[in-house]
Write an enzyme that holds these catalytic residues in place. Structure first.
Site, short mmCIF file in Angstrom:
data_model
loop_
_atom_site.label_atom_id
_atom_site.label_comp_id
_atom_site.label_asym_id
_atom_site.label_seq_id
_atom_site.Cartn_x
_atom_site.Cartn_y
_atom_site.Cartn_z
N TRP A 131 0.77 -28.48 -22.15
CA TRP A 131 2.15 -28.35 -21.69
C TRP A 131 3.01 -29.23 -22.59
O TRP A 131 2.72 -30.42 -22.75
CB TRP A 131 2.24 -28.78 -20.23
CG TRP A 131 3.61 -28.83 -19.66
CD1 TRP A 131 4.59 -27.87 -19.75
CD2 TRP A 131 4.16 -29.89 -18.87
NE1 TRP A 131 5.71 -28.28 -19.07
CE2 TRP A 131 5.47 -29.50 -18.51
CE3 TRP A 131 3.67 -31.11 -18.41
CZ2 TRP A 131 6.30 -30.31 -17.74
CZ3 TRP A 131 4.47 -31.91 -17.63
CH2 TRP A 131 5.79 -31.51 -17.31
N ASP A 212 -4.26 -33.48 -14.43
CA ASP A 212 -2.94 -32.97 -14.07
C ASP A 212 -3.19 -31.66 -13.31
O ASP A 212 -3.66 -30.69 -13.90
CB ASP A 212 -2.11 -32.72 -15.35
CG ASP A 212 -0.72 -32.22 -15.00
OD1 ASP A 212 0.11 -32.05 -15.93
OD2 ASP A 212 -0.44 -32.00 -13.80
N LYS A 248 4.98 -25.24 -7.84
CA LYS A 248 4.58 -23.82 -7.93
C LYS A 248 3.88 -23.35 -6.68
O LYS A 248 4.22 -22.31 -6.13
CB LYS A 248 3.66 -23.60 -9.14
CG LYS A 248 4.37 -23.72 -10.47
CD LYS A 248 4.38 -25.15 -10.89
CE LYS A 248 5.05 -25.34 -12.23
NZ LYS A 248 4.88 -26.70 -12.70
#
Ligand SMILES: Cc1ncc(COP(=O)(O)O)c(CN[C@@H](CCC(=O)O)C(=O)O)c1O
Length: 399
Positions: A131, A212, A248
């Site tokens: 990311w 993560d 999300k």
């Protein structure tokens, strides 16, 4: 004013900049498969029913006080159960230092600052690719970054041997950033067996694993299954760090709700570490926002709402999985000369298409299709309404 004439314009963010360009495009055909944000089959953002019900229950609450620096204790308690397991011995033994964070970004940054403050001479190994904001986070925390092999372009899968070599060759006691599931941007995760091998090698090298976990529930539709990598590391005795996010999997994007946790030696160390995490938070934002934490606590604290949430997160994951199949089949029906097997083999929010930056530019300029220049497609932006248009455009720029 002359005060800031030395200030240069910041570069466009590779992800959020795509959203800006999409919003500015007047074309009625435009398609946004850039930012990793869920959309339903009508291309609309979704507020989950469990969130609506939680808001109904919270509405009118007279509590508007500051949360503690570590955030909502109840929300953190429920969140740890998702990552570590409902019956985790580590939760029972109070060995986890955990604080509410400003979503996943905030959890990563708080950890990076903690890492810099207490292990200033160490560095962190970050996967290639990752990311894009990970690099910004550890750069601004002034932690030296190294990279480790992760994605294999030729097979559009995992470069497992390259990863293991880098883990083996890193100095003893190195820090590694790992995506717990649904790797961003590649959608490629190690298999369970590979995670077990990675964990054993981390043990041998005494490396530190920072997970993560921004998409728990989005990879398979089952949050427990998506935490498997973390459970393997915990079973093997690793003292890990975890970043969790409800952006999300609960659709709380703008509420900025997440959690940073660090598994410690014992309760005493956990109390000490938590005090230092709070010490970092205080001058940064003092204490985290209330509303999103109340929503999460209300949902996860009520068995009925929690099971509704589990159903809704599976519906989101299943829609994405269905779109993968439809996109791949559409490309194959068009007679594309390329293999699109990876579209259905990869998992989670993203498909790492293999499109070149130039092909991505053509999709935008000729078809008003927006994705990040690394060829990442946010599958959540694909709908039964636009999948044919998308497949045709991809075929036109790749045939
Ligand atoms: C691996 C990973 N970690 C953390 C985050 C941060 O999410 P929070 O909203 O802070 O909880 C994201 C979000 N990445 C998405 C969303 C847009 C962005 O922040 O870049 C993306 O990659 O499109 C992510 O993909």
């Amino acid at each position: 004013s002359s005060w800031w004439k030395n200030v240069e314009p910041a570069p466009k963010d590779p992800i959020l900049g795509v959203t800006e360009a999409f919003l500015a495009d007047p074309s009625p055909d435009k398609v946004n498969v850039g930012v990793g944000a869920y959309r339903d089959d009508n291309g609309k953002p979704v507020v989950l029913e469990c969130v609506r019900e939680a808001e109904r229950r919270i509405a009118g609450s007279s509590f508007m006080e500051y949360l503690p620096m570590g955030g909502s204790v109840k929300m953190v308690e429920e969140t740890l159960k998702l990552a570590y397991g409902d019956n985790s011995e580590f939760i029972k033994d109070k060995r986890i230092a955990a604080v509410q964070s400003l979503s996943g970004t905030g959890a990563c940054r708080l950890f990076a600052d903690f890492h810099k403050r207490f292990r200033p001479d160490s560095q962190i190994y970050i996967p290639v690719p990752t990311w894009s904001n990970h690099h910004n986070i550890w750069r601004d925390a002034q932690v030296t970054q190294k990279t480790y092999h992760y994605y294999h372009p030729e097979t559009k899968g995992l470069n497992f041997s390259g990863l293991m070599d880098d883990v083996k060759n890193a100095p003893e006691g190195s820090f590694f950033l790992l995506h717990a599931c649904a790797h961003n941007p590649t959608g490629v995760d190690p298999t369970e067996e590979q995670w077990r091998e990675i964990s054993q090698l981390f043990k041998a090298k005494n490396h530190f694993a920072f997970f993560d976990m921004a998409y728990q529930g989005f990879a398979s539709g089952d949050p427990a299954k998506d935490a498997k990598s973390i459970r393997i590391f915990l079973e093997d005795g690793h003292h890990i760090g975890i970043s969790q996010s409800y952006a999300k999997n609960m659709g709380l994007y703008g509420q900025r709700v997440g959690c940073l946790s660090v598994l410690c030696e014992d309760e005493k160390q956990a109390v000490t570490v938590k005090s230092q995490l709070q010490q970092l938070a205080r001058p940064m934002y003092s204490n985290p926002p209330l509303h999103g934490a109340q929503i999460v606590s209300t949902i996860l604290g009520d068995p009925e709402l929690k099971s509704l949430w589990l159903k809704e997160v599976k519906i989101m994951a299943d829609r994405i999985i269905g779109m993968r199949t439809t996109l791949r089949e559409s490309l194959e029906k068009l007679g594309s000369p390329l293999s699109w097997e990876h579209v259905t083999k990869q998992i989670g929010m993203f498909c790492y298409s293999g499109l070149t930056p130039e092909q991505v530019d053509r999709l935008t300029s000729e078809y008003h299709i927006y994705m990040t220049r690394n060829g990442r497609i946010s599958m959540a932006g694909v709908t039964t309404g636009n999948v044919g248009y998308l497949a045709n455009a991809i075929h036109e720029v790749t045939k």
